[in-house]
Design an enzyme around this catalytic site. Structure first.
Site, PDB file in Angstrom:
ATOM      1  N   HIS A 148      35.554  40.724  40.201  1.00 56.88           N
ATOM      2  CA  HIS A 148      35.386  42.171  40.357  1.00 56.88           C
ATOM      3  C   HIS A 148      34.561  42.689  39.177  1.00 56.88           C
ATOM      4  CE1 HIS A 148      36.756  46.407  40.423  1.00 56.88           C
ATOM      5  NE2 HIS A 148      37.129  46.192  41.668  1.00 56.88           N
ATOM      6  N   ASP A 201      42.801  37.825  35.808  1.00 53.53           N
ATOM      7  CA  ASP A 201      42.802  39.119  36.482  1.00 53.53           C
ATOM      8  C   ASP A 201      43.697  38.959  37.714  1.00 53.53           C
ATOM      9  OD1 ASP A 201      42.394  41.253  38.143  1.00 53.53           O
ATOM     10  OD2 ASP A 201      40.208  41.188  38.074  1.00 53.53           O
ATOM     11  N   GLN A 224      44.825  41.259  42.370  1.00 50.79           N
ATOM     12  CA  GLN A 224      45.040  40.962  43.792  1.00 50.79           C
ATOM     13  C   GLN A 224      46.022  39.814  44.013  1.00 50.79           C
ATOM     14  OE1 GLN A 224      44.048  42.943  46.025  1.00 50.79           O
ATOM     15  NE2 GLN A 224      42.338  44.015  45.062  1.00 50.79           N
ATOM     16  N   LYS A 265      48.423  48.670  42.981  1.00 52.90           N
ATOM     17  CA  LYS A 265      48.188  47.666  44.020  1.00 52.90           C
ATOM     18  C   LYS A 265      49.462  46.879  44.331  1.00 52.90           C
ATOM     19  CE  LYS A 265      43.366  47.027  42.578  1.00 52.90           C
ATOM     20  NZ  LYS A 265      42.472  47.581  43.590  1.00 52.90           N
ATOM     21  N   CYS A 301      32.950  46.400  44.871  1.00 45.68           N
ATOM     22  CA  CYS A 301      32.812  46.163  43.427  1.00 45.68           C
ATOM     23  C   CYS A 301      32.590  44.699  43.097  1.00 45.68           C
ATOM     24  CB  CYS A 301      34.023  46.676  42.642  1.00 45.68           C
ATOM     25  SG  CYS A 301      34.262  48.435  42.763  1.00 45.68           S
TER      26      CYS A 301
HETATM   27  C1  LIG Z   1      40.292  41.624  41.497  1.00 47.53           C
HETATM   28  C2  LIG Z   1      40.304  43.007  40.935  1.00 47.53           C
HETATM   29  N1  LIG Z   1      40.181  43.189  39.617  1.00 47.53           N
HETATM   30  C3  LIG Z   1      40.206  44.407  39.056  1.00 47.53           C
HETATM   31  C4  LIG Z   1      40.348  45.541  39.819  1.00 47.53           C
HETATM   32  C5  LIG Z   1      40.336  46.872  39.138  1.00 47.53           C
HETATM   33  O1  LIG Z   1      41.566  47.502  39.246  1.00 47.53           O
HETATM   34  P1  LIG Z   1      41.747  49.005  38.757  1.00 47.53           P
HETATM   35  O2  LIG Z   1      40.646  49.781  39.399  1.00 47.53           O
HETATM   36  O3  LIG Z   1      43.103  49.381  39.247  1.00 47.53           O
HETATM   37  O4  LIG Z   1      41.640  49.002  37.269  1.00 47.53           O
HETATM   38  C6  LIG Z   1      40.471  45.414  41.194  1.00 47.53           C
HETATM   39  C7  LIG Z   1      40.602  46.625  42.031  1.00 47.53           C
HETATM   40  O5  LIG Z   1      39.988  46.811  43.048  1.00 47.53           O
HETATM   41  C8  LIG Z   1      40.440  44.125  41.770  1.00 47.53           C
HETATM   42  O6  LIG Z   1      40.541  43.960  43.089  1.00 47.53           O
END
Ligand SMILES: Cc1ncc(COP(=O)(O)O)c(C=O)c1O
Lengths: 407, 142
Positions: free
Chosen positions: A123, A200, A203, A226, A364
């Site tokens: 992401h 990270d 998900q 999430k 993203c």
């Molecule tokens: C794999 C992953 N990393 C990071 C994020 C970023 O999360 P946040 O926007 O809650 O900081 C997301 C959110 O879509 C994600 O799917």
């Protein structure tokens, strides 16, 4: 005992809504999940009964709020099996947690000519902060590619690792492909090369293995929203040794020990990384979400989610002209696809007229789209409360749109 | 004589009022999109690309005798339909009038509220581009 999905659905008040005159079919859970009533109640209770600033009050309400806020830290510690609750840092979300590490770790350990590794399927939140850090520290930014199925090329990773590699950051589950990356193996390889690892878990924490000690992650980041909790709260887990050694990220109240004109000393963990009045209610809401999940059996949650995913894949693959992206044998919760001759934005918009909420675009993850040679996808993403009827509504919706567009 | 921007907007609002269901409205937009002349290849150049869209949108601009002439295309039929509406309203109008115009039909048809996000579909970016170009056209800069 197996999960009672109808009962679970009734715990989430929003799932009773209608959209465009149709019952809501919510399939945008990778963007954010809905909240059970217990989470909504915990937040309301906080504001109606004991809202107060924390850690410094001398009065009753402040004590109640501090207690609940810190009890939440313990609940989260237990959920991810951190050794100590002071290894659990409250942040705004995954993004802020990663930025914190990219900054603090970068300042302490990354120098000109060093290397940082991420993956092609990360992401932007786990991509851009490292790029920025590499620029600041004049380090090299390296990327592990993925193959046609959406699996990371671990042989390339093995070749990228060397004695200049300082840190490896990767998503445990890809939000665009649904691939479950082999976290333990990646972490073992990185550690053997002497590099630290950030996972990270945005998900993954709500779907699969989330034991930070079993993973042996140095850092582990996720977002409350999430995992059925509120927005504005995220978690950074870090091994105590790293958190002690790194410099603070932001300065301000709460994070200090003594301040004078000559010198400031910092507070102990976890407060060293929590400058300013925090999101007080966020952790309380997140802990309520985790308490809610803890009433269920994890293996059953996973089995139900897998069963729904495989049913959905089978149904979607039966649609003419549909391409599914992400075909790893290790996968969860994400259905990314396109239909020949229909733009993803049109499909998403027209599904919405039928009450079906999906997301469209690059999610993203522009490097993934570039690698796949596409502009974007439609993405349906699953949570605990999704069932076969949701999938049937999605599939019926797609057939309807195809007919409407003559495809 | 060409209808004014205001008259055209009123006509659009009236057309949409005959379509109570959103699905019918999208079907109508898609039809408008399908009817729009495809942009010839030589006008599909990078400088005609509109940024900030989920879909690829081209906007070709010309200024002649103080009037703004527009052509547009998109790989999304809904976005192309929206572009067709914008072209209907603005293309061929005096640059001064384009510059001053208040775009009311998006609100009045409910398109504004309904479309997932203007950032996603790039409408806002298209309107900005058109306004910027109208200013240049009115000032005799293009
Ligand atoms: C794999 C992953 N990393 C990071 C994020 C970023 O999360 P946040 O926007 O809650 O900081 C997301 C959110 O879509 C994600 O799917």
């Amino acid at each position: 005992m197996t999960l009672n999905i109808d009962k679970i659905r009734s715990d989430f008040p929003i799932l009773k809504s209608s959209v465009n005159g149709k019952p809501l079919v919510y399939l945008d859970n990778a963007a954010t999940t809905q909240k059970p009533q217990t989470v909504i109640d915990a937040i309301t209770q906080y504001y109606t009964k004991y809202n107060s600033n924390i850690h410094r009050g001398t009065h009753h309400l402040s004590n109640l709020a501090t207690e609940a806020h810190e009890a939440a830290r313990k609940t989260i510690q237990t959920y991810i099996n951190a050794q100590s609750s002071h290894e659990v840092i409250f942040t705004r979300g995954t993004t802020e947690a990663i930025n914190l590490v990219a900054y603090a770790f970068g300042e302490a350990y990354v120098n000109a000519g060093d290397e940082v590794i991420v993956t092609e399927m990360d992401h932007h939140s786990n991509f851009v902060p490292w790029q920025m850090m590499c620029e600041r520290r004049r380090a090299h930014f390296r990327v592990i590619p993925f193959d046609a199925n959406g699996d990371l090329k671990l042989d390339v990773f093995a070749n990228l690792l060397n004695d200049r590699t300082r840190i490896v950051a990767f998503n445990h589950v890809s939000n665009s492909l649904g691939t479950i990356n082999p976290a333990r193996e990646i972490i073992r390889m990185a550690h053997e090369a002497g590099a630290a690892v950030l996972v990270d878990a945005a998900q993954s924490v709500q779907h699969i293995d989330h034991d930070v000690q079993a993973l042996d992650a140095d850092f582990y980041a996720f977002s409350g929203h999430k995992i059925y909790g509120p927005t504005g709260i995220g978690i950074l887990y870090g091994k105590e040794s790293w958190l002690e050694a790194m410099p603070p990220y932001q300065g301000g109240g709460e994070m200090i020990d003594l301040v004078s004109i000559d010198k400031t000393t910092y507070n102990k963990l976890p407060f060293k990384y929590e400058a300013g009045t925090p999101n007080i209610v966020g952790p309380i809401g997140l802990a309520a979400a985790i308490d809610y999940l803890n009433t269920m059996d994890y293996d059953e949650i996973m089995a139900h989610e897998d069963e729904t995913l495989e049913y959905a894949r089978e149904q979607l693959l039966g649609i003419d002209g549909l391409t599914l992206y992400g075909n790893s044998n290790h996968r969860t919760s994400i259905l990314a696809f396109n239909i020949e001759g229909i733009h993803h934005y049109d499909l998403g918009t027209l599904l919405d007229t039928q009450g079906v909420a999906v997301r469209t675009g690059h999610h993203c993850t522009q490097p993934i789209m570039t690698a796949l040679g596409i502009e974007g996808t439609v993405r349906a993403s699953l949570a605990l409360y999704n069932n076969r009827s949701d999938i049937d509504a999605l599939v019926a919706g797609i057939h309807h749109v195809k007919k409407m567009l003559g495809k | 004589m060409m209808a004014s921007i205001e008259e055209i907007q009123n006509q659009i609002v009236e057309d949409f009022s005959f379509l109570p269901q959103w699905e019918e409205r999208y079907a109508y937009l898609i039809e408008l999109g399908q009817k729009l002349q495809p942009l010839p290849d030589e006008k599909r150049m990078d400088e005609n690309l509109v940024r900030g869209c989920q879909s690829t949108v081209w906007l070709h601009r010309e200024c002649q005798d103080g009037r703004v002439y527009l052509q547009s295309d998109s790989d999304s039929l809904i976005v192309k339909g929206l572009a067709a509406l914008l072209l209907d309203v603005f293309s061929g109008q005096p640059a001064e009038a384009v510059l001053k115009a208040d775009l009311t039909f998006f609100d009045e048809t409910g398109l504004n509220r309904h479309l997932s996000s203007q950032r996603a579909n790039g409408l806002m970016a298209m309107i900005d581009e058109i306004k910027t170009f109208a200013a240049e056209c009115a000032a005799g800069e293009v």
